[in-house]
Design a protein around this motif. Structure first.
Motif, PDB file in Angstrom:
ATOM      1  N   GLU A  51      40.999  54.271  33.630  1.00  0.00           N
ATOM      2  CA  GLU A  51      40.520  52.897  33.522  1.00  0.00           C
ATOM      3  C   GLU A  51      39.673  52.552  34.736  1.00  0.00           C
ATOM      4  O   GLU A  51      39.970  52.970  35.856  1.00  0.00           O
ATOM      5  CB  GLU A  51      41.685  51.913  33.398  1.00  0.00           C
ATOM      6  CG  GLU A  51      42.497  52.063  32.118  1.00  0.00           C
ATOM      7  CD  GLU A  51      43.561  50.996  32.008  1.00  0.00           C
ATOM      8  OE1 GLU A  51      43.267  49.938  31.427  1.00  0.00           O
ATOM      9  OE2 GLU A  51      44.673  51.213  32.525  1.00  0.00           O
ATOM     10  N   GLU A  52      38.634  51.767  34.520  1.00  0.00           N
ATOM     11  CA  GLU A  52      37.717  51.416  35.596  1.00  0.00           C
ATOM     12  C   GLU A  52      37.743  49.914  35.854  1.00  0.00           C
ATOM     13  O   GLU A  52      37.674  49.105  34.923  1.00  0.00           O
ATOM     14  CB  GLU A  52      36.301  51.859  35.244  1.00  0.00           C
ATOM     15  CG  GLU A  52      35.289  51.621  36.356  1.00  0.00           C
ATOM     16  CD  GLU A  52      33.936  52.236  36.026  1.00  0.00           C
ATOM     17  OE1 GLU A  52      33.263  52.714  36.955  1.00  0.00           O
ATOM     18  OE2 GLU A  52      33.557  52.239  34.836  1.00  0.00           O
ATOM     19  N   TYR A  53      37.826  49.565  37.117  1.00  0.00           N
ATOM     20  CA  TYR A  53      37.721  48.168  37.530  1.00  0.00           C
ATOM     21  C   TYR A  53      36.239  47.789  37.601  1.00  0.00           C
ATOM     22  O   TYR A  53      35.413  48.545  38.112  1.00  0.00           O
ATOM     23  CB  TYR A  53      38.365  47.975  38.900  1.00  0.00           C
ATOM     24  CG  TYR A  53      38.059  46.629  39.542  1.00  0.00           C
ATOM     25  CD1 TYR A  53      38.826  45.514  39.247  1.00  0.00           C
ATOM     26  CD2 TYR A  53      37.001  46.488  40.437  1.00  0.00           C
ATOM     27  CE1 TYR A  53      38.548  44.279  39.826  1.00  0.00           C
ATOM     28  CE2 TYR A  53      36.705  45.260  41.022  1.00  0.00           C
ATOM     29  CZ  TYR A  53      37.484  44.165  40.712  1.00  0.00           C
ATOM     30  OH  TYR A  53      37.201  42.943  41.281  1.00  0.00           O
ATOM     31  N   ILE A  54      35.895  46.589  37.092  1.00  0.00           N
ATOM     32  CA  ILE A  54      34.530  46.067  37.176  1.00  0.00           C
ATOM     33  C   ILE A  54      34.603  44.667  37.763  1.00  0.00           C
ATOM     34  O   ILE A  54      35.316  43.801  37.260  1.00  0.00           O
ATOM     35  CB  ILE A  54      33.838  45.992  35.799  1.00  0.00           C
ATOM     36  CG1 ILE A  54      33.834  47.356  35.106  1.00  0.00           C
ATOM     37  CG2 ILE A  54      32.411  45.465  35.964  1.00  0.00           C
ATOM     38  CD1 ILE A  54      32.957  48.380  35.755  1.00  0.00           C
ATOM     39  N   GLY A  55      33.870  44.432  38.862  1.00  0.00           N
ATOM     40  CA  GLY A  55      33.864  43.107  39.476  1.00  0.00           C
ATOM     41  C   GLY A  55      32.538  42.821  40.154  1.00  0.00           C
ATOM     42  O   GLY A  55      31.694  43.707  40.321  1.00  0.00           O
ATOM     43  N   LYS A  56      32.336  41.556  40.565  1.00  0.00           N
ATOM     44  CA  LYS A  56      31.126  41.178  41.288  1.00  0.00           C
ATOM     45  C   LYS A  56      31.456  40.048  42.256  1.00  0.00           C
ATOM     46  O   LYS A  56      32.472  39.361  42.119  1.00  0.00           O
ATOM     47  CB  LYS A  56      30.014  40.761  40.324  1.00  0.00           C
ATOM     48  CG  LYS A  56      30.276  39.466  39.585  1.00  0.00           C
ATOM     49  CD  LYS A  56      29.051  38.954  38.833  1.00  0.00           C
ATOM     50  CE  LYS A  56      28.569  39.909  37.781  1.00  0.00           C
ATOM     51  NZ  LYS A  56      27.429  39.338  36.989  1.00  0.00           N
ATOM     52  N   ALA A  57      30.573  39.871  43.255  1.00  0.00           N
ATOM     53  CA  ALA A  57      30.762  38.822  44.258  1.00  0.00           C
ATOM     54  C   ALA A  57      29.422  38.193  44.582  1.00  0.00           C
ATOM     55  O   ALA A  57      28.368  38.827  44.451  1.00  0.00           O
ATOM     56  CB  ALA A  57      31.405  39.402  45.516  1.00  0.00           C
TER      57      ALA A  57
END
Length: 372
Positions: free
Chosen positions: A175-181
């Motif tokens: 599973e891959e984490y996807i995020g942004k800031a």
């Protein structure tokens, strides 16, 4: 705790085993050849086993017992390293470089063991990958995978949102984490204790981080740069070894905190499957070239390795050539024959003797433990 008389692995009893025993429909695996094939893959210091069983026994399998087989000082050593109720098992090995094989048993619903299946031997090279169950991780990124429980009568206050960034250190590479800031994205890992750290490995599939800055700290307040550059992803991962400024040699830091910043990637999706923290890499010996051919022969003439004293390896000596990595101040290379006896010679009194030298490029100001 095994019942030797009946060869029962009673410590694996679960509800399925109890139900089968009460209903009287369990089939015994004792002396049966249940496992038909075992596929092995090596990923860094992990050995992944996938078992295939005879379909005739499929509904009677409680699980598989995994026994790791290694050699120490010429003697075979066996250790039960796990039990799995699925058809796959991952053995994470942080024992340095070594050859390993496995004995695998299918366990039936009455906890009988099947006949063992012996795997081939594979080479595992430890890269010092730390076990991460005690680590914690935070980030300035927001993700759709972040989770927040609804308020209840018992807890009317809205619970704090749980960041999904923990996926980056959960050892699950599916599973891959996807995020942004809004600012440059970063993740901060707390090792919970001071550890010797020399590298970081980054896994990603989509939205791979490009430029990075890796900083380390002892107290979480004062940070120093350990690495800076761009990830060069091969097969979905890249390992970055830490340096000390312009010094080209690998540098090991005794630190507690590691901060990875994705430079210039504000408001971009960042993908992280896993982050591994590496300590000192394991020693390694290879008696083969890159093509896998073993390099062995007799020395055609005396080899003088110390001109001043005249010390030499005499003509006719059997020589194994290959590669070595480790700390020559503490390590020796010992050869064993097929009977577990040290390979050497005897003097006039019949006493066993053996000598060795390790030749390697001068590391100059590098760490002696990283000689290769």
């Amino acid at each position: 705790m095994q019942n030797a008389r009946n060869n029962h692995a009673i410590y694996y009893i679960n509800d399925n085993a109890k139900t089968a025993d009460l209903e009287g429909h369990a089939v015994s695996f004792a002396s049966e050849n249940v496992i038909t094939d075992i596929e092995m893959n090596v990923e860094n210091s992990d050995v992944i086993l996938k078992m295939t069983a005879d379909e005739a026994f499929a509904d009677q399998i409680l699980g598989y017992e995994i026994v790791r087989v290694t050699s120490q000082k010429g003697m075979t050593e066996k250790e039960i390293v796990g039990f799995t109720t699925s058809d796959t098992f991952t053995d994470s090995i942080n024992l340095g470089s070594r050859a390993v094989s496995y004995e695998v048993y299918a366990i039936d619903l009455q906890t009988n063991k099947s006949q063992a299946v012996l795997t081939e031997s594979v080479k595992v090279i430890s890269d010092g990958n730390y076990e991460k169950s005690q680590f914690t991780i935070t980030t300035n990124m927001i993700s759709d995978q972040d989770h927040q429980e609804d308020a209840t009568e018992q807890d009317p206050c809205e619970p704090e949102k749980e960041q999904a960034i923990h996926m980056a250190i959960d050892t699950n590479k599916t599973e891959e984490y996807i995020g942004k800031a809004d600012q440059d994205p970063y993740v901060l890992i707390d090792l919970k204790q001071n550890l010797e750290v020399s590298a970081l490995r980054y896994y990603a599939d989509t939205n791979q981080m490009s430029d990075y800055v890796i900083e380390v700290s002892v107290d979480g307040k004062t940070y120093m740069n350990a690495a800076k550059g761009s990830f060069q992803m091969e097969d979905g991962s890249d390992t970055v070894y830490f340096t000390n400024g312009s010094d080209p040699w690998v540098t090991t830091y005794d630190i507690r905190y590691i901060k990875i910043t994705a430079s210039g990637q504000a408001k971009q999706n960042i993908g992280i499957i896993e982050l591994d923290i590496l300590g000192l890499s394991g020693d390694n010996i290879e008696f083969a070239d890159e093509q896998g051919d073993v390099l062995i022969g007799r020395l055609s003439s005396d080899f003088i390795y110390d001109e001043e004293s005249g010390q030499m390896i005499p003509e006719g000596s059997i020589v194994f050539a290959g590669s070595y990595k480790g700390n020559p101040a503490y390590n020796v290379v010992v050869l064993y024959d097929q009977d577990g006896k040290v390979v050497g010679g005897t003097n006039e009194e019949g006493e066993w003797i053996a000598q060795q030298i390790i030749l390697a490029p001068d590391p100059e100001n590098a760490l002696l433990g990283e000689v290769s």
